[in-house]
Design a protein around this motif. Sequence first.
Motif, PDB file in Angstrom:
ATOM      1  N   ASN A   1     133.163 -25.443 -70.203  1.00  0.00           N
ATOM      2  CA  ASN A   1     133.758 -24.209 -71.444  1.00  0.00           C
ATOM      3  C   ASN A   1     132.534 -23.098 -71.788  1.00  0.00           C
ATOM      4  O   ASN A   1     132.946 -22.084 -72.141  1.00  0.00           O
ATOM      5  CB  ASN A   1     134.397 -24.997 -73.075  1.00  0.00           C
ATOM      6  N   VAL A   2     131.491 -23.715 -71.725  1.00  0.00           N
ATOM      7  CA  VAL A   2     130.211 -22.809 -72.413  1.00  0.00           C
ATOM      8  C   VAL A   2     130.229 -21.392 -71.098  1.00  0.00           C
ATOM      9  O   VAL A   2     130.007 -20.545 -71.393  1.00  0.00           O
ATOM     10  CB  VAL A   2     129.021 -23.430 -72.609  1.00  0.00           C
ATOM     11  N   VAL A   3     130.374 -22.192 -69.564  1.00  0.00           N
ATOM     12  CA  VAL A   3     129.705 -21.280 -69.152  1.00  0.00           C
ATOM     13  C   VAL A   3     131.124 -19.748 -68.235  1.00  0.00           C
ATOM     14  O   VAL A   3     131.147 -19.015 -68.402  1.00  0.00           O
ATOM     15  CB  VAL A   3     129.604 -22.013 -67.184  1.00  0.00           C
ATOM     16  N   GLU A   4     132.320 -20.824 -68.751  1.00  0.00           N
ATOM     17  CA  GLU A   4     133.511 -19.796 -68.488  1.00  0.00           C
ATOM     18  C   GLU A   4     134.235 -18.737 -69.253  1.00  0.00           C
ATOM     19  O   GLU A   4     134.659 -17.347 -69.151  1.00  0.00           O
ATOM     20  CB  GLU A   4     134.858 -20.897 -68.240  1.00  0.00           C
ATOM     21  N   ASN A   5     132.983 -19.214 -70.246  1.00  0.00           N
ATOM     22  CA  ASN A   5     133.746 -18.097 -71.580  1.00  0.00           C
ATOM     23  C   ASN A   5     132.567 -16.993 -71.243  1.00  0.00           C
ATOM     24  O   ASN A   5     132.561 -16.129 -72.913  1.00  0.00           O
ATOM     25  CB  ASN A   5     133.975 -19.068 -72.730  1.00  0.00           C
ATOM     26  N   LYS A   6     131.379 -16.439 -71.083  1.00  0.00           N
ATOM     27  CA  LYS A   6     130.154 -16.238 -70.803  1.00  0.00           C
ATOM     28  C   LYS A   6     128.988 -15.975 -72.150  1.00  0.00           C
ATOM     29  O   LYS A   6     129.050 -15.156 -72.793  1.00  0.00           O
ATOM     30  CB  LYS A   6     130.539 -15.247 -70.317  1.00  0.00           C
ATOM     31  N   VAL A   7     129.919 -17.626 -72.917  1.00  0.00           N
ATOM     32  CA  VAL A   7     128.351 -17.536 -73.925  1.00  0.00           C
ATOM     33  C   VAL A   7     127.352 -16.902 -73.916  1.00  0.00           C
ATOM     34  O   VAL A   7     126.367 -17.786 -73.139  1.00  0.00           O
ATOM     35  CB  VAL A   7     128.543 -18.887 -74.558  1.00  0.00           C
ATOM     36  N   ASP A   8     126.840 -15.916 -74.467  1.00  0.00           N
ATOM     37  CA  ASP A   8     124.925 -15.585 -74.643  1.00  0.00           C
ATOM     38  C   ASP A   8     124.826 -16.044 -75.238  1.00  0.00           C
ATOM     39  O   ASP A   8     124.599 -15.966 -75.984  1.00  0.00           O
ATOM     40  CB  ASP A   8     125.924 -13.679 -74.814  1.00  0.00           C
ATOM     41  N   PHE A   9     123.423 -16.989 -74.431  1.00  0.00           N
ATOM     42  CA  PHE A   9     122.464 -17.815 -74.911  1.00  0.00           C
ATOM     43  C   PHE A   9     121.475 -16.555 -74.958  1.00  0.00           C
ATOM     44  O   PHE A   9     120.500 -17.466 -75.497  1.00  0.00           O
ATOM     45  CB  PHE A   9     122.328 -19.201 -74.398  1.00  0.00           C
ATOM     46  N   THR A  10     121.037 -15.266 -75.435  1.00  0.00           N
ATOM     47  CA  THR A  10     120.641 -14.617 -75.666  1.00  0.00           C
ATOM     48  C   THR A  10     120.194 -14.145 -76.493  1.00  0.00           C
ATOM     49  O   THR A  10     119.432 -13.765 -77.125  1.00  0.00           O
ATOM     50  CB  THR A  10     119.982 -13.691 -73.799  1.00  0.00           C
TER      51      THR A  10
END
Length: 446
Positions: A381-390
Amino acid sequence: METKNNAIRDARTLGIPKMLLLGLQHMFAMFGATILVPILVNNYFKGEGLSIQVTLFCAGVGTLFFHLCTKLKVPAFLGSSFAFLGGFETVSKLDTGIFKDMSMGEKLPYACGGIVVTGALYLVLALIIKLVGVKRAMRFLPPVVTGPIIICIGLSLAPSAVNNVQTNWLLAIIAFAIIVIFNIWGKGMWKIIPILLGIAGAYAVALILHFCGIKIGRACGITNPDGSAIFNFAEVAKASWVNVPPFEFCKFDLTAILAMAPIAIASMMEHIGDISAISATVGENYVEDPGLHRTLIGDGLATSLSALVGGPANTTYGENTGVLELSRVHDPKVIRLAAIYAVVLSFIPKFAGIISTLPAAIVGGVSFILYGMIAAIGVRNVVENKVDFTKSRNLIIAATILVCGLGFSSGLTFQIAGTSITLTGLAIAAIMGVLLNAILPGREED
């Protein structure tokens, strides 16, 4: 065959017999956790607690009612909620006021009355979401919040799986191996029902060792930790074939209500997390269609109706998400079949008793996969929604959710008006995630 992302959306294309098997598989996957709640509550109430028959009936009817409320669209099964165990324990220990001279069995209806009120609180949140709009409400629950919460749902269940596995490693490994083999190398229907095959295969091995080779079984370590046989059919022998579940109407008292009602915070947050997980698994936005307000109404009313007749609170199940991911069958009709099986079993104590003999190790072997898949869905879910952890704010939110969800393994207990209230780790994680997302600058509005 109607498919999306290699998933089966209409199980009728497989044929009725196979569809019936899929419903049975789903029911088995939910059964262990569902009946565990009344077993634990009975410990608090010294054997005068919840009925397994009533629990099964309420889980089945509650699930069917939930599906009606959600336009038959959401593939969710409602089982017994573990969030309310602390509330049950609190009510069992009440010994002042009207509770002073009550037996444990007399206190139980008041605990259920508190749950009825708790279910009604779902309707309040549903009304708020309906009035402000789901998009505005879900601004407080973006993927940077829901993703880590879903991860916590799976990982917080992991110790339960390991504890069950440790009761008998051989049976757990057999169940695990069968599921993996058929899910990876199986063809056709065999690939779709690996959980049912894992449970049935491991159970068959356990029965053979129990009845045909007890000595051999003991030599191989096929016993309980105390050295006793892994099966005890004494209660099955006593159970009747057909019997109406022992329903009991709830009663109301402010003290019991205060013990139960605050738990709604935890259960509603878990509900939102589960619906988000199911949406991510199936690839449909159930938060918008049929709408989060409808899923809350279905869950809340199912909970209130269950408690009204002496059952536990109902909740959407994490195990449900694991089965959807593993089987790739996303047809809500299959879940409704599982619900019907649960209702039928509630009137057949003999069969319900046989299923309840399922060794904990087999449940652990199955859960070992299911719980891990829930966590993996959160990562996806986090990857597909491209959550920006920078971005530091996203890191802080995710880190806080994970630490709260996994660190508060026993929850957080505090006193309100002399009543002990416990928030589960998942509830704390959800609350902290929502708050941080709301107050930290740099929130993405889309």
